[in-house]
Structure formats: structure tokens, C-alpha cells
Design an enzyme around this catalytic site. Sequence first.
Site, PDB file in Angstrom:
ATOM      1  N   PRO B 119      -8.421  28.127  11.583  1.00 19.61           N
ATOM      2  CA  PRO B 119      -7.486  27.603  10.476  1.00 19.61           C
ATOM      3  C   PRO B 119      -7.196  27.598   9.463  1.00 19.61           C
ATOM      4  CG  PRO B 119      -9.366  26.236  11.344  1.00 19.61           C
ATOM      5  CD  PRO B 119      -9.546  27.496  12.225  1.00 19.61           C
ATOM      6  N   THR B 121      -8.944  25.722   6.764  1.00 17.18           N
ATOM      7  CA  THR B 121      -9.566  24.672   5.539  1.00 17.18           C
ATOM      8  C   THR B 121     -11.199  25.485   6.221  1.00 17.18           C
ATOM      9  OG1 THR B 121      -9.499  23.576   7.965  1.00 17.18           O
ATOM     10  CG2 THR B 121      -8.013  22.463   6.173  1.00 17.18           C
ATOM     11  N   ASN B 122     -11.507  26.400   7.584  1.00 11.81           N
ATOM     12  CA  ASN B 122     -13.032  26.509   8.307  1.00 11.81           C
ATOM     13  C   ASN B 122     -13.301  27.710   8.484  1.00 11.81           C
ATOM     14  OD1 ASN B 122     -14.855  24.638   8.181  1.00 11.81           O
ATOM     15  ND2 ASN B 122     -14.289  23.679  10.377  1.00 11.81           N
ATOM     16  N   GLY B 202      -3.612  23.230  13.221  1.00 10.14           N
ATOM     17  CA  GLY B 202      -2.218  21.125  12.569  1.00 10.14           C
ATOM     18  C   GLY B 202      -2.179  21.442  14.332  1.00 10.14           C
ATOM     19  N   CYS B 253     -12.048  18.361   9.697  1.00 12.30           N
ATOM     20  CA  CYS B 253     -11.943  17.140  10.756  1.00 12.30           C
ATOM     21  C   CYS B 253     -13.120  15.886  11.138  1.00 12.30           C
ATOM     22  CB  CYS B 253     -11.296  18.113  11.680  1.00 12.30           C
ATOM     23  SG  CYS B 253     -12.346  18.259  12.581  1.00 12.30           S
ATOM     24  N   GLU B 342      -6.046  10.112   7.717  1.00  8.51           N
ATOM     25  CA  GLU B 342      -6.478  11.536   7.211  1.00  8.51           C
ATOM     26  C   GLU B 342      -5.987  11.620   6.029  1.00  8.51           C
ATOM     27  OE1 GLU B 342      -6.348  15.055   9.636  1.00  8.51           O
ATOM     28  OE2 GLU B 342      -8.285  15.271   9.443  1.00  8.51           O
TER      29      GLU B 342
END
Lengths: 431, 522
Positions: B119, B121-122, B202, B253, B342
Site C-alpha cells: 500500500p 500508506t506503509n 484498498g 489501518c 475510518e
Amino acid sequence: MPDYGVFSFDSKDEVLAKSKEFWNPGKTDFWIESGVPLVIDRREGYLIYDMSGKRLIDVHLNGGTYNVGHRNPEVVNAVMQAMQHFDIGNHHFPSLARTALAEALIATAPPGLTKVIYGSGGGEAIDIALKTARHATQRRKIVSIQKGYHGHTGLAVATGDDRFAKLFLSDSPEEFVHVPFNDHDAMHDALRAGDVAAVIMETIPATFGFPLPHPGYLETVKQLCEQYGTLYIADEVQTGLMRTGELWGISKHGIEPDMLVTGKGLSGGLYPISAVLVSERCAGWLTEDGFGHISTFGGAELGCIAAMKTLEICNRPETRSMVHYISDFMANAMRSIQARYPDWFIGVRQNGVVMGLEFDHPRGANFVTKHLYEGGVWAIFSTLDPRVLQFKPGILLHPELAEELIERVQVAIGKAWDEVRALPRTQRIAS
Amino acid sequence: MTDMIEVPIEAAGVPRAKAMLERAEWAARAFARYDRESVAEIVQATARAAAAAAKDLAYKAVAETGFGVAEHKVLKNLACSTGLLDHYRGHDYVTPRIDSEAKIVSVPRPAGVVFALTPSTNPVATVYFKTLLCLMTRNAVVISPHPMAKAVCAEAARLMHDAAVAAGAPEGIIQVVEEPSVPLIQALMTDERTKVIVATGGNPVVRSAYRSGNPAIGVGPGNVPVLVDATADLRRAAEHVITSKAFDNSILCTNESVLIVEESVADPLLRAMRGEGGHLLDADQAERIRTTVFPNGSFDTKMVGQSATSIAQQAGIRVPQHTRVLLAPFDLVAPEEVLAHEKLCPVLGVVRVASARRGIDVARAVLRISGAGHSAAIHSTDPQTILDFGAAVNVLRVSVNVGNSLGGSGIETNLAPSMTIGTGYLGRSSVGENLQPKHLLNFTRLAYNSDDTVPFADFAGLSPWAAPAGPVPSYPHASNVSTPQADPAPARSATVSDDGEAQLREDLRRLIIEELTNIIKG
């Protein structure tokens, strides 16, 4: 009834009969008598199917023509898309596809090669190279090796084995000198008069069973060429396009040839094309008289597109790495089969996936070819040294198919050995 | 131009990516025969190389994606390199396991070619994590990074590949798609050479992994409720929740989403949170946050990983400079309340409840919106409440008296350290645990006749595996050329000496502790 759209036959027998009647009785009979009654029907990847439905793994690849597999989907797509816009093209004019392929070939070529001349087949490309050498040096003599093979066109056939030249009264020993392979002194003797236009060398002589050049041999030949003003032509038809684990086999010798010839596999197996890559020193005639060599089909634009896609596939880092894996796998597999039949399977000549398997009988590879065919593998003996089986796995071979192939090869080699051992003593030695 | 003939055209990059799978199959085939010692050396060398680049790549990830907190990414990168190495030191996914009692020998069999989606995000931590898991289990991996982080992920993958190969791993054991795209991912997911898909990302990506027809491990999204009940140590709870919510600007997450607090302790808790950098919004300000972060009712991805002060500024709210988390109170946890969804930014919803029992109901409501199967947190000293919470709330891990960011991912708890949080059947996933090495292999069981009269053989000391004899594959020298034979087992003697090794590990450990301390101190 086998129906192929524009034509159909009632049976395989009908095809064989008509093949003899209308095409080539000698070839047709030869294969039937050799126990390889093959009429290739379906083909896909490294598999071909006889009309009977018999499935064969192809390790002949028609001399590397199917290097990237039969009907490689990427090449098929490229050519089909190209057909929406291109055809063969007109050989007189500057062309889109020829220019693009030439640039791609030069970008990936050994250093020093700067221009590309196209043919429609390997023989024509060899003729172009020899003519170019004669123009550039203003000398006539060409030196090649005994049992070499460079094709069957006018000049190319004279560089090869007498069997094909003499048949058509095309040998001309005064201009085409043949020296023994791997013999430094013979090469030196042939060149020392300073009247030789070019030495033409397959990097590994295919039809002779892939005898490997002794370490330093090709390097010495190149050095002698430089010393005597002779050009070095690398015939890379069977050793190019990543088959040795580098794009061009000659690069592994650190040799920068004056010309490099490629064909067969360059077509992607789909549209005939061949090419000669030449150095600036050789390229003079392209300026002096650009119409010097004319070829209607040479560099056909559809062929150029097939070649560009094929070159891209061959030159991917992933492909190169796979060839190293396949080569390593085959080396280990052959070693273990050899250990089982040490008196029969006596040698492996290998450079990447260019391989020659030596058997201890003057026609050893003929037996192996037959048993391989029965066992679902198509590999051809070496016409000019039938002790040796040409073994040419594809560069994109999948590991599981590689394992299956070796399983079949192992059994076939054993059966061929059984057959040879059962022969009367006289036939075991005689050729 | 005349009528077109229909020709199937593969999207750009697909053929090359398929070539990667093909090469990966050769690499996996070779790697599957390595012995334990060789594997351990490869894993160690690769983790070390990853750790050495942890900081550099953390900053590059923030620069490329435009979100997150570089210092926090350093920590994650270290946790997913040498941290994993430490956690799994002594674990063995290579040697056959002998159970003489059951008369069964279990031979580890790697999946083969793992297709890993990572992802935005990470980005680097997930590349590190999945790659090291693959190496521990002798798998080849082809990585398809999120397009927003493709450059930094490609760099991470390449440096790990080079380190692994230098330590003796097969060439091509780690590969990365440089130009990821949806059609390319589809093509690789459905390709039969892909033996298992490990999808983090996602929901659409995860669902299509499961639709691919290939075995897949995909995990659902999070939406983390955190309950603070009246029995909690409020000072610590405040510190943990704020620090965890602020971690990497809340793009994990596992970051808390909704704080549920028992009414009787709400005011002191929120006061304590203010001391930690929480800023409590009034109703009007909360409304502004709704329209800023969720314009037209859906989350604005521009807000991902932005700082609290920046979000406040965009919403026209004045907040103290040291603000780390915006606390947005609301009453009803229901789908139409955007603050209950979220939020991948440091905005924490706050709901007051009359009792812990009500808190559990509200936590269930949060997870009905999204995040089922993922994680929750509780701060409490009452074991009955903690147990009831765990039994009722639809998640598969609950961080207790610890922040969930690093708790759920096993960095500050004793769960398996993981960047991929299995959401199990609750969250439409095939895996309910934190992704760990055991999920990437099967075992062949050699099962003896259970009858006592049939003896079990002595397998002790036997191994079907071997160390590679040299580079894999060996370079294809002509067979008549004598080459300097088989460079002795790669790297084994040439690596850093044990002393150097110990020193390096000590340095890294100190660095991790320092980072952790800094984060906790805020």
C-alpha cells in the site's frame, strides 16, 4: 478431415504422398525412413504436434527460429497489429519500420557496429556480408572453417561443406578457402598472404554439432584478421539472441566483429527477416551506391516489427536470467544422465542453451533422434557430424517443461543405447 | 485505415511482468532446496541491508507520497527489518519437523511465487515485511507497489534483492513491478504462475485478489474503536491513545478511529489528553472538520496522513501549535455520521457512553460501518469488561492498555509483528491472524502407519536440503572453459565478522529503543 481454411487434406497419408509428388521426394522419404514421419500441425510455445496429434517438445527450434517459442503471443500480437497499417513496404525508400529496427539493433549490438543491411533469410544476409567485405577490402578471398555452415545462397554455399556446394557446381576453392576448426596455424597460413577479404565464423558451428571454440581460438582469429587487414564476420544466426546467456555469443569472447549476421530467431518465427550489422569501415558502399544490394523482401516492414518485438523479449533482464537458469539446469541434468551412460553419452558441448550431445557411435545421434521422436521430443542430429545431437532448448522454457523434457531425454538416450548395443559388432563401429 | 481486426492487446508492462513471474518460478524452484543455514544467512543479510536503508527510505517515502511522519516510518522500517529478524530468530521454516509420538514427519514446502501488493500508506515497511517473510519461507516474491509509492518501493526491493543475492539467494528471488497499473495487477493476480497473492491495500484490490481464481491472502480495512472505561488508568490511557492516534499521522489501518469513553471519566480523560497534544473541538468546529475531511460525505484523500495542525488550519480552526490529534465529539454511531468512519488522519471521534456495557454496543456499531475482523483497543483494569469486550466486538485482536497502532501490529504487544492484519471470516479474509511466515508455506506430511507394530524410522540429522554450491544460477560459461570453480558457498566466510554483527545489532537495537522512547515521550 484436416481442414485448414484455404486448403484441406483427407489424411496425413495424402499429405505425404502429395509432398513427394509435388514438393520434395528426397526429404519426404528421408524422414519417413529415419523414423520421424513428422508433419507439423498445431504449434504453440515449445510444443509442436504431428498431424496424428502426437505431441513433441521442440528442442530443434528450426535452428533457433523458435527461440522465443512457436507463435509467441507477444510477437503474434505485434505483427497482427502491424498488419492494420504495414505490409512488406517498398525497398527503395526510407522506411519507418526498417529505420526503427536498425536503431534498435545498433543500440544492442557489440561496440563498433553502426549500420544495418537487411535480407530476407540467413543465406542472403551472409551473401551481403561477403559482398560487403569484398567491397571494403577490395579482396576476393573468403576463409571459413571446414564443416562450417552459412546457408545455401550463391556465396554462402561456397563457404560451407562441399556436400551442398558441389551438388550445384558452386564450389570455388580458389576464392573460398576452408581451414580446420580450432587450428590456429591453419588460420594463420590462410591469412598471411594478406589477400583475404574476410574470415567468416559461426561463433559455435551449429551444423557441425556445436564443437566449442578452444579458449582463445576466436580471439586469435580476430587478432590475425587485424594483423592482415582481413575482416571478421561473426555468424550469430544460431548463437545470437540470448542463446548463450548474452544477447550475442561473440560478446562473451570480448570480440568486436567487423560484421555480425543474424537471422532465424530474429523473425520471431513469424515473418522472415535477416540482418547484417556492419562497422563504419565496412559501410562505405551504402554511401557510394545505396542501391548496391537490392532485396524486395529484405527488411520487409512486417518482419522488422516481428524482429523488434523479438529483440525486446530476448534482451529483457528477466530473459537473460532465465537463460542462465535453464543453462544451469540442463548442465546438471545432462551430467546426471551421462553418469548413467558413461560409455554411450560421452560428451556435452554447451554454451548457454546452445548444446551438442555427443554419443559414442558414428551415427549415434541418428538413433537418439529417432528414440526422442518416439518419446515426444524433436531434436535433430548434426548433419555434418551425426555423432552429435543438436539440443536447443528455448530461452523462455518453463521449469516444469524443462523437467518433463529431461525425463523424456533420459529414457530416449537409454533406449537408443539399447538399440546400438544390440547391433552386430560391425555396424556398431562402421558409419 | 480499413476495418480493424480484433487483436487482444495486453496493457503496457504486462508482458514484462509476466516474464518476472516466469523468472520467479525458476528462482523459487532453486530456493526451495536451500538448507536452513543458507536461508538464515540470506534473511539476516537482507534484513540488515533493509535496516541500514530504513531512515533514507522513510524520508523518501514521505517525499514521494506526501504523507505520514518520516521519523515514525523509520521505526516501522526498523521493526519490519531487524525487528522481524529478532522476532523470528530461531524459528525454522526449512527443516523437516519430526513428531515421533504421532509418527509424522512434516516437510516444509514453500508456496513458490508470491505476488505481493503493497500500500501507499506503509510502502517501505510492507515491502520489507512481505519480502522477509518470503525469504524466511524460501519463496520468490514479485512486488506490485501502490503507484503513489512505486519509486521508493522499487528501490527498497532492489536493495533487498542485491543483498539477498550477495548472501547466496537465487537471482530474481525478489522482483518489483516498476510501473504498476490496474490491468497489470489483474493480469498477475490471475496468472497461474502466481501461487499465492498477498494483498494489502484498498478493499477493491483485496476483493479482486479473492476473485482471481488463485489462492489469496487479503485483509480487510480497519476502523478501530477504543474503549476507556471507568477503571482505566486515565493518565496512561490518554498518553497511549494520543500517541497511537498521532503515530505516522494516523495512516495505519491500526490507528484508533473512535474513542468511546465512560461518561464518569470523560472529562478527566479529555483533560489528560489535552496535556498529550489532543485538542477537543466544540460542536461547531467538529462540523467544520466534517466538511473539510469528508466534503460531500466522502473522505478526501488529500487529508491522508496530514498533520493535525494542517487539517485544523484548512478547516479554519485555531489550535495550539503542539496539537497532535483533533478530538471530534459526536453522539450517534451510524453510517451517516462521517466521523464514525475510518479516518486516515489524526482526527479522533469521541463518543461518551453511560457504561462499559454501552461502550461495547457502540464499539460494535463502529465495526458495523467498516473494519470488521480488524482490531480494537481497550483501556481498563477490569478483566470481566475486557473479556466481554473481546467476546462481543467483531475484531480478531484487541490491544489492551496499549495503543493499537503498534499494538495490533505486534510491535508493542506479543502478537506476531505484521504489516498485514488478518481480518478472518469476520472481515472476509482467509487469514485471521497477523500475517506471518507460516502462512506462506505448506507441509508435506509423511504419515506412518499408526499401528504400534510398525516402527517409525529415525530421521534425526537427515535433511533433504543443501546449501548452494555457488551463485544460483551459475553463469553459463562455455563447457570447455575452465572457470575458477564454484566460488565457495557464497558470502558465508565473507560476511561481517560475528563481532561486527553483534555491534551492528546492538546499534540498531539502541536506535529502536531511542525512537520508541521519543515517540512515547512525544
